[in-house]
Structure formats: C-alpha cells, structure tokens
Design an enzyme around this catalytic site. Structure first.
Site, short mmCIF file in Angstrom:
data_model
loop_
_atom_site.label_atom_id
_atom_site.label_comp_id
_atom_site.label_asym_id
_atom_site.label_seq_id
_atom_site.Cartn_x
_atom_site.Cartn_y
_atom_site.Cartn_z
N ASN A 292 0.88 -1.17 0.00
CA ASN A 292 0.00 0.00 0.00
C ASN A 292 0.92 1.23 0.00
O ASN A 292 1.42 1.63 1.05
CB ASN A 292 -0.89 -0.04 1.24
CG ASN A 292 -1.88 1.11 1.29
OD1 ASN A 292 -1.86 2.00 0.43
ND2 ASN A 292 -2.73 1.11 2.30
N ARG B 122 -2.53 -2.02 -3.53
CA ARG B 122 -3.73 -1.20 -3.37
C ARG B 122 -3.61 -0.02 -4.32
O ARG B 122 -2.60 0.70 -4.29
CB ARG B 122 -3.82 -0.72 -1.92
CG ARG B 122 -5.03 0.13 -1.70
CD ARG B 122 -5.14 0.57 -0.27
NE ARG B 122 -6.37 1.31 -0.10
CZ ARG B 122 -6.73 1.90 1.02
NH1 ARG B 122 -5.97 1.84 2.08
NH2 ARG B 122 -7.86 2.56 1.09
N HIS C 102 -12.75 2.92 -0.39
CA HIS C 102 -12.72 1.87 0.64
C HIS C 102 -13.37 0.59 0.13
O HIS C 102 -13.89 -0.22 0.92
CB HIS C 102 -13.50 2.28 1.92
CG HIS C 102 -12.91 3.42 2.70
ND1 HIS C 102 -13.68 4.40 3.25
CD2 HIS C 102 -11.64 3.71 3.04
CE1 HIS C 102 -12.92 5.26 3.89
NE2 HIS C 102 -11.66 4.87 3.76
N HIS D 284 -17.88 1.87 7.41
CA HIS D 284 -16.41 1.83 7.57
C HIS D 284 -16.02 3.15 8.22
O HIS D 284 -15.99 4.19 7.57
CB HIS D 284 -15.75 1.64 6.19
CG HIS D 284 -14.25 1.71 6.24
ND1 HIS D 284 -13.45 0.61 6.04
CD2 HIS D 284 -13.40 2.74 6.47
CE1 HIS D 284 -12.18 0.96 6.16
NE2 HIS D 284 -12.13 2.26 6.41
N ARG E 80 -11.62 15.31 7.05
CA ARG E 80 -12.45 15.73 5.90
C ARG E 80 -13.83 16.16 6.38
O ARG E 80 -14.41 15.56 7.27
CB ARG E 80 -12.61 14.58 4.90
CG ARG E 80 -11.32 14.12 4.28
CD ARG E 80 -11.59 13.15 3.12
NE ARG E 80 -10.37 12.51 2.70
CZ ARG E 80 -10.10 11.21 2.84
NH1 ARG E 80 -11.01 10.41 3.39
NH2 ARG E 80 -8.97 10.71 2.43
N GLU F 161 -8.32 -5.49 4.68
CA GLU F 161 -8.14 -5.15 3.26
C GLU F 161 -6.95 -5.90 2.67
O GLU F 161 -6.98 -6.33 1.52
CB GLU F 161 -7.94 -3.64 3.12
CG GLU F 161 -9.21 -2.87 3.43
CD GLU F 161 -8.97 -1.41 3.77
OE1 GLU F 161 -8.61 -1.11 4.92
OE2 GLU F 161 -9.13 -0.57 2.88
N GLY G 286 -13.20 4.96 10.02
CA GLY G 286 -11.81 5.11 10.44
C GLY G 286 -11.48 6.58 10.45
O GLY G 286 -12.34 7.42 10.74
N LYS H 7 3.19 0.83 3.22
CA LYS H 7 2.83 -0.20 4.20
C LYS H 7 2.87 -1.53 3.48
O LYS H 7 2.51 -1.60 2.29
CB LYS H 7 1.38 0.01 4.68
CG LYS H 7 1.24 1.03 5.76
CD LYS H 7 -0.17 0.92 6.36
CE LYS H 7 -0.78 2.29 6.51
NZ LYS H 7 -2.20 2.34 6.64
N GLU I 240 -14.55 -0.67 14.91
CA GLU I 240 -14.10 -1.90 15.57
C GLU I 240 -13.85 -1.71 17.06
O GLU I 240 -13.95 -2.66 17.84
CB GLU I 240 -12.81 -2.40 14.90
CG GLU I 240 -13.05 -2.94 13.50
CD GLU I 240 -11.76 -3.16 12.73
OE1 GLU I 240 -10.70 -3.39 13.34
OE2 GLU I 240 -11.83 -3.10 11.49
N ASN I 241 -13.48 -0.48 17.44
CA ASN I 241 -13.01 -0.27 18.82
C ASN I 241 -13.88 0.60 19.70
O ASN I 241 -13.86 0.46 20.91
CB ASN I 241 -11.61 0.38 18.78
CG ASN I 241 -10.60 -0.55 18.16
OD1 ASN I 241 -10.34 -1.62 18.69
ND2 ASN I 241 -10.04 -0.16 17.03
P1 ADP Z 1 -7.37 4.92 8.77
O1 ADP Z 1 -8.50 5.51 7.99
O2 ADP Z 1 -6.21 5.84 8.94
O3 ADP Z 1 -7.00 3.49 8.39
P2 ADP Z 1 -8.29 3.66 11.22
O4 ADP Z 1 -9.23 2.68 10.63
O5 ADP Z 1 -7.04 3.16 11.85
O6 ADP Z 1 -7.96 4.85 10.25
O7 ADP Z 1 -9.12 4.47 12.35
C1 ADP Z 1 -8.57 5.53 13.05
C2 ADP Z 1 -9.62 6.07 14.00
O8 ADP Z 1 -10.01 5.02 14.91
C3 ADP Z 1 -9.14 7.24 14.86
O9 ADP Z 1 -10.11 8.26 14.89
C4 ADP Z 1 -9.02 6.61 16.23
O10 ADP Z 1 -9.26 7.53 17.25
C5 ADP Z 1 -10.10 5.57 16.20
N1 ADP Z 1 -9.90 4.57 17.26
C6 ADP Z 1 -8.99 3.58 17.30
N2 ADP Z 1 -9.10 2.92 18.48
C7 ADP Z 1 -10.09 3.52 19.18
C8 ADP Z 1 -10.71 3.31 20.47
N3 ADP Z 1 -10.30 2.34 21.28
N4 ADP Z 1 -11.71 4.13 20.82
C9 ADP Z 1 -12.12 5.12 20.03
N5 ADP Z 1 -11.61 5.37 18.80
C10 ADP Z 1 -10.60 4.58 18.40
#
Ligand code: ADP
Length: 398
Positions: free
Chosen positions: A7, A92, A181, A209, A242, A383, A211, A14, A334-335
């Site tokens: 990527n 990618r 994405h 999705h 954005r 991905e 992130g 990456k 996810e988190n």
């Molecule tokens: P990218 O688009 O750069 O791949 P990611 O999928 O890694 O991004 O997502 C990054 C986002 O996920 C950030 O806003 C980060 O704060 C959030 N994030 C990651 N872990 C947590 C968590 N435990 N709680 C809240 N937000 C989280």
C-alpha cells in the site's frame, strides 16, 4: 504461495507478507518519510519478537521496496529464507475509474489505463503507480496485481452515481460518484452473511467503515447500490480531517472572504476539517476525551458525526429496501463501542437495539439484542487479506 501486499502512499509504504496456505501474516512493516530527510523503516514478524527498525534516507519507492526485500530475508530477524518464496505482489490502487470493475493483472496495457486515471486522484494514484513500478524494477520476474479502492462500487446504478450537473460533465469528463474503501466494503460484505447465517445472494447490508477516512455502503445481495464517497473521498459523513458533505456554495463564500484559492480551499476541506477543524484533534479518542472534560466544540463535533451517520443509515435503509444488518468496521467501528451504540440509539424508533453485554471491541460478533428489528454487527476489516486473495486468484490462472 506467499503474497507481498503493498500500500504505497506519497511518502509512505505499508506492506504485509501473507502466506496463502493458511492466510497468516508472516511479516508486516511500514516505511515512512520516503523522499524526505530521515526515512524510517520498521518491520515486525507476528508471533515473534523479531523487529527490524532503522532510519536511513531513501529517495524513492524503489529504495523502500529494496529495503523491504532485504528485511524479509534478513538472517536473524527476517520472515523467509529466500525471495523465491514470494509468488506475486498485490497493490492497493486508489482509482479504477469506470475502466476496472475488478482487480487486474499488471501488464503494459493495464498500466497505461491506470496512468490515464491519474487526473481523478493524483495524490494517491501517482504513489500507487510508483509502488508498482518499484516492484517491477526490483523483482522483474514476479507478477503484480492491482486491487482498486473503487472497483467494488462499480455496480452502483446511474441514479446513485450521477450528480445533478450538466450531463456532459459525466460523458466528457467522467464526473460521477465512484466511492472508495471498496476493498474493505467487499471484505465485510463477504463476512457479514456468514455471521448472520444468511445466503450472501439474499442479504441487505448497511456497512459503516468508520476510520480516519469514513464511508458507508448500501449492499443488496452482495452488490453495492450506493456509497457515501463521491468523485473523491471528500464526500459523505464527517471524518477525521475531511468535512464530508457541504453546500458547494460555501466554498466561494469562504474563498471570497479569506482570499484562499481553490487548491487551498480543498486542502482545508480534506486535511483541516472534520474532527480536526471542528475541535481539537482528528483522532476520535482525543475528541471524546476533550468532550468529557466539558469542551463544547468537541461535543459539537461528536454530535455532528453521530447525527450525520444516523441520517446516512436511514437513507441507506431506504436504498436497500429494509436492511438485514448494519455493520461497523475500521478503527472507530471496531473499537469505539460507546460511539457505535450512540449511533444506534438514534435508530431506536425503528426497533434497532444494541445489547450492551454483546457490544465488545475488536471481535466479529452480532452486537444487537435478539429482538432487534435490524441486526447490528461488528466485524474487523482486513483489506490486505482481500488484496492477497485477489492476487492469488489472478496469478493462479497464469
Ligand atoms: P485509517 O483511515 O487511517 O485506516 P483507522 O481505521 O485506523 O484509520 O481508524 C482511526 C480512528 O479510529 C481514529 O479516529 C481513532 O481515534 C479511532 N480509534 C482507534 N481505536 C479507538 C478506540 N479504542 N476508541 C475510540 N476510537 C478509536
């Protein structure tokens, strides 16, 4: 066979080396500050304490790929004995335009077609191409495959992809909504029916999705019928940096009042807006921490983020004709169990409910109550694995 997944960004690269016998990750790494003073390299080998990390200037992606190969076969801390073990490289690539509705083997002809799409996404397409060229140069005998961020969305009907602007902009300039994405949305569209115990050909999904960059897709029977990003990844929901959707007339008004030109304006909308522009940070964790301390702007940003997501989910429930499931994925999806639950709270009138006992981070699971009218799922995206699978499938036919 092992596949090297690449990527390549403008100053970063990456990678993951994936063993397709069991789809395990043999090594993963990141090269940062390529072409900038102080290039930083780091590779880890999952399941071991092997690490290779150093800082050494690298002027271009070719040098970075050469360093990746050296690290992979490093005697003490590498992952494989010989480069012969690598069967192919999967890349990618941001934009497949209307040319690519699926992943493609790199040939002289496909390379020309990928280059012709540079104007649609110059900031990403150029480094993606540099990554492919670097692999061709350093490993001339290995096949390369391009996996496009846009191609999964090519099933969208014209009513979803056309903008309400004069038609010749579409016919002459290819101005339309493409979506991004796509690899993540496709991975989730494949996994969600398994978790639901449903036939993927009879399954309606809304995939979120979420992130740093975020997009939603509306999926009917495995095909995208709508997605929130447009000609570029700027359209859609509120993101880390954005703005997502804005009235285009806002641009002229701000430019007239600040003296910014269109490039500065778009840079602001892409890199200095969203959470970063509305509050203290582009990172959801920082924004939440600030809001908890009583920061009003941070709370506003969270409210806008949540409300816009709820509106998109409502709209996509119409697009799919009644969803079987809403799926959360990527960093926030996810988190961040609380924020996902908050989004779903706004859909309570539709009978959708998250079960707090099931709402756990990081694992693929149904997180809704048994009586929820629409199931809610959390599925970690992958991905890289999908890029590796596509690459294997294409090179197996050679
Ligand atoms: P990218 O688009 O750069 O791949 P990611 O999928 O890694 O991004 O997502 C990054 C986002 O996920 C950030 O806003 C980060 O704060 C959030 N994030 C990651 N872990 C947590 C968590 N435990 N709680 C809240 N937000 C989280």
């Amino acid at each position: 066979m092992k596949i090297l997944v690449i990527n390549a960004g403008s100053s970063s690269l990456k990678y993951q080396l994936i063993d397709m016998d069991d789809e395990s990750v043999k090594a993963k790494g990141l090269v940062e500050r390529i072409g900038i003073e102080g290039t930083h390299f780091k590779q880890t080998v999952p399941g071991t304490d092997k690490v290779i990390e150093f800082t050494r200037n690298m002027a271009a992606h070719t040098e970075a790929i050469a360093a990746v190969l050296d690290a992979l076969i490093d005697k003490d801390n590498g992952a494989i004995a010989s480069l012969d073990e690598i069967g192919a490289c999967g890349h990618r690539v941001l934009h497949g335009g209307e040319t690519f509705s699926a992943s493609a083997l790199i040939t002289d002809e496909t390379m020309k077609e990928i280059e012709a799409l540079i104007p649609l996404g110059p900031l990403h397409q150029r480094p993606n191409i540099a990554g492919i060229r670097a692999c061709q140069e350093v490993m001339p005998t290995k096949p390369n495959v391009a996996v496009f961020d846009t191609s999964f969305h090519q099933t969208m009907p014209p009513k979803a992809f056309l903008y309400g602007v004069p038609y010749e902009y579409y016919t002459d300039l290819k101005v339309r909504r493409y979506g991004f994405h796509g690899t993540s949305h496709r991975f989730i569209a494949g996994e969600a029916p398994k978790l639901l115990g449903m036939d993927p050909k009879h399954c309606k999904l809304i995939i979120c999705h979420l992130g740093n960059g975020s997009s939603l897709s509306a999926i009917v029977d495995g095909k995208v019928v709508d997605t929130s990003m447009g000609l570029t990844p700027l359209e859609g929901v509120l993101m880390g940096t954005r703005s997502g959707d804005v009235d285009p007339a806002v641009l002229e008004y701000i430019m007239d009042n600040t003296g910014m030109d269109i490039h500065q304006m778009l840079n602001t909308l892409n890199k200095k807006s969203g959470f970063a522009g509305m509050s203290c940070s582009s990172d959801m964790r920082d924004v939440k921490a600030a809001a908890e301390q009583g920061d009003k702007q941070a709370q506003n940003a969270l409210d806008v983020w949540c409300y816009r997501l709820q509106k998109y989910i409502g709209a996509y429930n119409v697009a799919v004709g009644g969803a079987d499931a809403i799926v959360f994925t990527a960093g926030i999806g996810e988190n961040d169990t609380d924020s996902c639950a908050k989004v779903i709270e706004g859909l309570a009138f539709m009978g959708v409910k998250v079960d707090p006992q099931k709402n756990k981070r990081g694992v693929a699971a149904v997180i809704s109550t048994d009586d929820s009218t629409i199931k809610v799922l959390r599925i970690p995206t992958n991905e890289e694995l999908l890029i590796a699978r596509d690459t294997l499938e294409i090179v197996s036919k050679l």
